[in-house]
Design an enzyme around this catalytic site. Structure first.
Site, PDB file in Angstrom:
ATOM      1  N   ASP A  68     -13.800  35.144 -43.559  1.00 21.47           N
ATOM      2  CA  ASP A  68     -14.867  34.329 -44.150  1.00 21.47           C
ATOM      3  C   ASP A  68     -16.074  34.243 -43.222  1.00 21.47           C
ATOM      4  O   ASP A  68     -15.967  34.405 -42.003  1.00 21.47           O
ATOM      5  CB  ASP A  68     -14.356  32.928 -44.500  1.00 21.47           C
ATOM      6  CG  ASP A  68     -13.810  32.167 -43.299  1.00 21.47           C
ATOM      7  OD1 ASP A  68     -13.116  32.797 -42.470  1.00 21.47           O
ATOM      8  OD2 ASP A  68     -14.076  30.960 -43.174  1.00 21.47           O
ATOM      9  N   GLU A 133     -11.744  29.780 -41.907  1.00 24.84           N
ATOM     10  CA  GLU A 133     -11.954  29.353 -40.524  1.00 24.84           C
ATOM     11  C   GLU A 133     -13.279  28.627 -40.377  1.00 24.84           C
ATOM     12  O   GLU A 133     -13.397  27.665 -39.628  1.00 24.84           O
ATOM     13  CB  GLU A 133     -11.920  30.565 -39.586  1.00 24.84           C
ATOM     14  CG  GLU A 133     -11.802  30.202 -38.102  1.00 24.84           C
ATOM     15  CD  GLU A 133     -13.132  29.995 -37.398  1.00 24.84           C
ATOM     16  OE1 GLU A 133     -13.133  29.496 -36.262  1.00 24.84           O
ATOM     17  OE2 GLU A 133     -14.190  30.327 -37.987  1.00 24.84           O
TER      18      GLU A 133
END
Length: 375
Positions: A68, A133
């Site tokens: 991400d 994250e």
């Protein structure tokens, strides 16, 4: 520029994986890993995609990272669209180039080269990848770690590909991180008219001496591995917006980045004692984002230092500065945890970029680490 590391990085950047959405990045990585004999276990939770992959058995070295990215901001301010990777003057531009799709590509290509040269490697090589994250991190690495611990999965060493470097690849290696503790504090008063203060109780006035004393505290002096604990007020809110109303409440949010000299319970106790000292009426809520962790010199740190010295001819600094990373969750498994990744000068910024040659160098470093620990 034809290079498997650069090509894979570009393929990942083209997938706009805004946290916690993976946008097909993991499917690409899984395909490459399965092609060289990795067993892949998808471990999705809610809207987050994760996978745990392994090859071989025995002493285990895992590479960890996230697919991400943070939002690109104003796309018009980029020199090229943020999800269309472009190389200019040797720099690869695109959201996630440095944080951390370049590292993911370097890890996978390093694994491909390692397996080709060591098809019967003696240890186990693994990957722990998440799409959560950058945002809440509630359903990412922490959930995978909990699942692995529940079944007593072995993890001896873990290299996290966070962008640790400052000027050149490998000049800084993170062998630990500070803990992070946030306090959400509400001081209660009595709302009233500013012309009649005797009929009200101003929580801002009440809290001011407490806050002055709080910001003056020297929490510790740090130690050989950690800087001194710091406390920063992040948000203060009070009032209705009107100039003739005494507020009824004051909200204060402050964060501690703490060393191994303190525990979160020690910090909480000191804050609560200070609140009682100033005789404040309050409600408090704490959020522990992560405990501090440290990996001392040992096989993993030595292997990482060796790889950096071999390919970049510099001796890396071992630091614990900066924010938190998913290493804080992985350390719970008892693994040695180290972070090594590209230069972090442009992460989360407009025109995020990384030196393309650095990614090629990083892949060689990762491969050398594999060779030292699980060949």
């Amino acid at each position: 520029m034809s290079c498997p590391v650069i090509e894979l990085t570009q393929q990942l950047i083209r997938r706009p994986s805004l946290s916690p959405y993976d946008a097909g990045c993991q499917a690409l990585l899984i395909e490459r890993l399965q092609a060289i004999g990795f067993t892949v276990e998808r471990m999705d939770f809610a809207d987050t995609q994760n996978f745990w992959a392994w090859r071989g058995q025995g002493e285990t070295l895992a590479f960890a990272g996230h697919t991400d990215v943070v939002p690109p901001g104003d796309a018009d301010r980029w020199i090229n669209p943020p999800f269309e990777p472009t190389i200019r003057d040797g720099m690869l531009f695109g959201r996630g180039a440095a944080d951390m799709k370049g590292s993911l590509a370097a890890m996978v290509v390093a694994a491909e080269r390692f397996v080709a040269q060591h098809p019967n490697h003696t240890g186990r090589l693994a990957f722990l990848i998440t799409s959560d994250e950058e945002a809440s991190a509630h359903n990412g690495t922490v959930k995978v770690v909990e699942a692995l611990m529940a079944r007593n999965e072995r993890l001896d060493y873990c290299l996290v590909g966070e962008p640790s470097s400052i000027e050149v690849v490998g000049d800084v290696v993170k062998n630990g991180r500070r803990g992070s503790l946030t306090c959400n504090l509400t001081i209660h008063g009595v709302q009233g008219h500013v012309a009649y203060p005797h009929l009200a109780d101003n929580p801002v006035h009440r809290a001011a001496p407490f806050l002055n004393e709080l910001v003056a505290i020297e929490w510790d002096q740090g130690n050989e591995f950690f800087p001194a604990t710091s406390m920063q007020i992040a948000n203060i809110q009070a009032g209705t917006g009107s100039n003739n109303v005494i507020p009824g409440e004051l909200f204060v949010q402050f964060n501690f980045r703490f060393s191994t000299e303190l525990t979160d319970e020690m910090i909480k106790a000191q804050v609560l004692a200070l609140l009682e000292k100033h005789q404040l009426r309050y409600t408090v809520d704490w959020w522990l984002s992560g405990q501090p962790f440290l990996t001392a010199r040992g096989k993993l740190v030595d292997a990482v230092v060796n790889a950096v010295e071999h390919y970049n001819e510099i001796k890396p600094q071992l630091l614990t500065t900066g924010g938190t990373s998913d290493g804080r969750f992985i350390a719970r498994m008892g693994a040695q945890v180290v972070e090594l990744g590209p230069v972090n000068a442009t992460i989360h910024k407009i025109n995020e970029c990384v030196n393309a040659a650095d990614l090629q160098l990083l892949a060689r470093m990762y491969q050398r680490i594999m060779e030292q620990l699980v060949a």
